[in-house]
Design a protein around this motif. Sequence first.
Motif, PDB file in Angstrom:
ATOM      1  N   GLU A 201      -9.067   9.723  -3.681  1.00  0.00           N
ATOM      2  CA  GLU A 201      -9.925  10.093  -4.739  1.00  0.00           C
ATOM      3  C   GLU A 201     -11.281   9.559  -5.015  1.00  0.00           C
ATOM      4  O   GLU A 201     -12.115  10.103  -5.238  1.00  0.00           O
ATOM      5  CB  GLU A 201      -9.075  10.294  -6.198  1.00  0.00           C
ATOM      6  CG  GLU A 201      -7.903  11.111  -5.950  1.00  0.00           C
ATOM      7  CD  GLU A 201      -7.001  11.026  -7.199  1.00  0.00           C
ATOM      8  OE1 GLU A 201      -7.195  10.117  -7.966  1.00  0.00           O
ATOM      9  OE2 GLU A 201      -6.072  11.888  -7.463  1.00  0.00           O
ATOM     10  N   ALA A 202     -11.254   8.039  -4.884  1.00  0.00           N
ATOM     11  CA  ALA A 202     -12.375   7.282  -4.954  1.00  0.00           C
ATOM     12  C   ALA A 202     -13.495   7.444  -3.773  1.00  0.00           C
ATOM     13  O   ALA A 202     -14.578   7.811  -4.171  1.00  0.00           O
ATOM     14  CB  ALA A 202     -11.942   5.897  -5.022  1.00  0.00           C
TER      15      ALA A 202
ATOM     16  N   THR B 245       0.930  -1.244  -0.045  1.00  0.00           N
ATOM     17  CA  THR B 245       0.027  -0.055   0.021  1.00  0.00           C
ATOM     18  C   THR B 245       1.037   1.326  -0.136  1.00  0.00           C
ATOM     19  O   THR B 245       1.548   1.635   1.034  1.00  0.00           O
ATOM     20  CB  THR B 245      -0.854  -0.009   1.352  1.00  0.00           C
ATOM     21  OG1 THR B 245      -1.611  -1.381   1.199  1.00  0.00           O
ATOM     22  CG2 THR B 245      -1.897   1.117   1.236  1.00  0.00           C
TER      23      THR B 245
ATOM     24  N   LYS C  24      -3.534   7.647  -2.656  1.00  0.00           N
ATOM     25  CA  LYS C  24      -3.988   8.711  -3.332  1.00  0.00           C
ATOM     26  C   LYS C  24      -5.351   8.255  -4.036  1.00  0.00           C
ATOM     27  O   LYS C  24      -6.313   8.892  -4.080  1.00  0.00           O
ATOM     28  CB  LYS C  24      -3.117   9.114  -4.197  1.00  0.00           C
ATOM     29  CG  LYS C  24      -3.692  10.544  -4.813  1.00  0.00           C
ATOM     30  CD  LYS C  24      -2.582  11.018  -5.910  1.00  0.00           C
ATOM     31  CE  LYS C  24      -3.100  12.149  -6.918  1.00  0.00           C
ATOM     32  NZ  LYS C  24      -2.273  12.866  -7.726  1.00  0.00           N
ATOM     33  N   TYR C  25      -5.174   6.861  -4.739  1.00  0.00           N
ATOM     34  CA  TYR C  25      -6.298   6.640  -5.487  1.00  0.00           C
ATOM     35  C   TYR C  25      -7.631   6.206  -4.569  1.00  0.00           C
ATOM     36  O   TYR C  25      -8.709   6.769  -5.056  1.00  0.00           O
ATOM     37  CB  TYR C  25      -5.882   4.899  -5.942  1.00  0.00           C
ATOM     38  CG  TYR C  25      -6.976   4.365  -6.872  1.00  0.00           C
ATOM     39  CD1 TYR C  25      -7.181   4.440  -8.044  1.00  0.00           C
ATOM     40  CD2 TYR C  25      -7.723   3.636  -6.125  1.00  0.00           C
ATOM     41  CE1 TYR C  25      -8.145   3.877  -8.780  1.00  0.00           C
ATOM     42  CE2 TYR C  25      -8.724   2.913  -6.699  1.00  0.00           C
ATOM     43  CZ  TYR C  25      -9.071   3.023  -8.137  1.00  0.00           C
ATOM     44  OH  TYR C  25     -10.200   2.292  -8.640  1.00  0.00           O
ATOM     45  N   ALA C  26      -7.477   5.692  -3.502  1.00  0.00           N
ATOM     46  CA  ALA C  26      -8.537   5.463  -2.420  1.00  0.00           C
ATOM     47  C   ALA C  26      -8.998   6.747  -2.090  1.00  0.00           C
ATOM     48  O   ALA C  26     -10.439   7.099  -2.003  1.00  0.00           O
ATOM     49  CB  ALA C  26      -7.892   4.584  -1.179  1.00  0.00           C
TER      50      ALA C  26
ATOM     51  N   GLU D 243       0.576   5.922  -3.839  1.00  0.00           N
ATOM     52  CA  GLU D 243      -0.113   6.113  -5.153  1.00  0.00           C
ATOM     53  C   GLU D 243      -1.687   5.463  -4.750  1.00  0.00           C
ATOM     54  O   GLU D 243      -2.593   5.852  -5.308  1.00  0.00           O
ATOM     55  CB  GLU D 243       0.311   5.256  -6.149  1.00  0.00           C
ATOM     56  CG  GLU D 243      -0.445   5.291  -7.872  1.00  0.00           C
ATOM     57  CD  GLU D 243      -1.476   4.356  -7.909  1.00  0.00           C
ATOM     58  OE1 GLU D 243      -2.335   4.628  -8.626  1.00  0.00           O
ATOM     59  OE2 GLU D 243      -1.237   3.158  -7.294  1.00  0.00           O
ATOM     60  N   ILE D 244      -1.598   4.134  -4.040  1.00  0.00           N
ATOM     61  CA  ILE D 244      -2.743   3.576  -3.920  1.00  0.00           C
ATOM     62  C   ILE D 244      -3.456   4.195  -2.754  1.00  0.00           C
ATOM     63  O   ILE D 244      -4.975   4.320  -2.842  1.00  0.00           O
ATOM     64  CB  ILE D 244      -2.466   1.888  -3.188  1.00  0.00           C
ATOM     65  CG1 ILE D 244      -1.768   1.241  -4.465  1.00  0.00           C
ATOM     66  CG2 ILE D 244      -3.522   1.486  -2.520  1.00  0.00           C
ATOM     67  CD1 ILE D 244      -1.382   0.030  -4.024  1.00  0.00           C
TER      68      ILE D 244
ATOM     69  N   ARG E  30      -8.180  -1.988  -5.534  1.00  0.00           N
ATOM     70  CA  ARG E  30      -7.018  -1.708  -6.147  1.00  0.00           C
ATOM     71  C   ARG E  30      -5.723  -2.536  -6.207  1.00  0.00           C
ATOM     72  O   ARG E  30      -5.155  -2.786  -7.398  1.00  0.00           O
ATOM     73  CB  ARG E  30      -6.900  -0.185  -5.689  1.00  0.00           C
ATOM     74  CG  ARG E  30      -5.647   0.459  -6.577  1.00  0.00           C
ATOM     75  CD  ARG E  30      -5.908   0.638  -7.919  1.00  0.00           C
ATOM     76  NE  ARG E  30      -4.768   1.433  -8.704  1.00  0.00           N
ATOM     77  CZ  ARG E  30      -4.809   1.679  -9.838  1.00  0.00           C
ATOM     78  NH1 ARG E  30      -5.806   0.946 -10.722  1.00  0.00           N
ATOM     79  NH2 ARG E  30      -3.772   2.387 -10.282  1.00  0.00           N
TER      80      ARG E  30
ATOM     81  N   ARG F 109     -13.313   2.372   2.443  1.00  0.00           N
ATOM     82  CA  ARG F 109     -11.829   2.477   2.092  1.00  0.00           C
ATOM     83  C   ARG F 109     -11.030   1.565   1.863  1.00  0.00           C
ATOM     84  O   ARG F 109     -10.092   1.193   0.909  1.00  0.00           O
ATOM     85  CB  ARG F 109     -11.215   3.902   2.896  1.00  0.00           C
ATOM     86  CG  ARG F 109      -9.980   4.379   2.333  1.00  0.00           C
ATOM     87  CD  ARG F 109      -9.205   5.519   3.197  1.00  0.00           C
ATOM     88  NE  ARG F 109      -8.581   6.222   2.661  1.00  0.00           N
ATOM     89  CZ  ARG F 109      -7.393   5.739   2.506  1.00  0.00           C
ATOM     90  NH1 ARG F 109      -6.708   4.898   3.222  1.00  0.00           N
ATOM     91  NH2 ARG F 109      -6.223   6.741   1.841  1.00  0.00           N
TER      92      ARG F 109
END
Length: 330
Positions: free
Chosen positions: A83-84, A73, A79-81, A76-77, A126, A119
């Motif tokens: 934003e989701a 984790t 940040k992805y979470a 990038e991951i 992801r 989350r």
Amino acid sequence: MKRKALYIVAVLSLVVATACGNPKLKNGEEVVAKIDDKEFTAEELYEELKGQYGYSTIINWIDSAIAEKEVETDDEIEKYADEAIEFYKTYADQYGMTLADFATSYLGLTNVSTDEEVRKYIILDRKLSLAIQNRVADKIDDSEVKDYYNENYKKVFTYREILLADDDDAEDTIDDIRKELKGKDDDDLTNEFKSLAKKYSKSSTADDGGLVEKATKDKVNEDVWKELEDLDDYEYSKGIKTTSGYYVILKISEDKGKDLKDVEDEIRATMAQKKLSDDQYLSYDILTELRNKYKIAFFDKDIKNKYDEFLKQVDDAKDSAKSNKNSNEE
């Protein structure tokens, strides 16, 4: 990943917890409930739950463990979470719902009551996707990567864009834009184009004045790329009609791309994504490989039979798709 996992984990845990210290029948089975002379045992509860949810729950456990082993984790991951969560919260607010309620109603998750539980699911999902993508990327031959680099990364363009919807007003708007740009050059031209992009463009780059930096060929519309090759620096185009709408572009510069060693991982990821998109069964094959890599084993014959049946169904579907494709080509 199936959405019922969190709920079933809780229920199966309850079976284990409630069985401890409960009264037992003569045969040793744990009693979890009773009404009059009818007794319900933990073994009966397990069999019932296993029949309904056991297979999907175990597969979720296994795939989650694979995701954790294969992918860390990282930022990038995270940040992805983030934003989701922000994206889903926007829709949840529109419906007057909490994020957890929205996730249950519209994302198919069950037994989630906090943002953090949602989350956690997003992160695991992801990571599993990245585990599959990374394995596909590792299988791509070096020569394929080199060919892709030569075709798409040898040179890059920096430019500004204005994207207009393909409607009755588009050509008139293009004429207005070109009139505003006419006679301007260098900084004046750039500043005017930035202003017009913010005013007219429907692209995600509009707020940044239409700026696209160091764009590679695979990330740019084919017709726009051709126009960029023909334009001189600080020359702008006529309207370019594409499937996305009309583009007006201002070329800033053409530059040499990065060395292959600096973009190889990016290229492999892009190629892997395309392979997964083009082949609907590839993700199943790769996930099966990953499960076998960690020596998947089932000790419950019913669950093992369901898993074997699922693999056979996938193989049959692949064979059918291949047969249909061959028939269409003949």
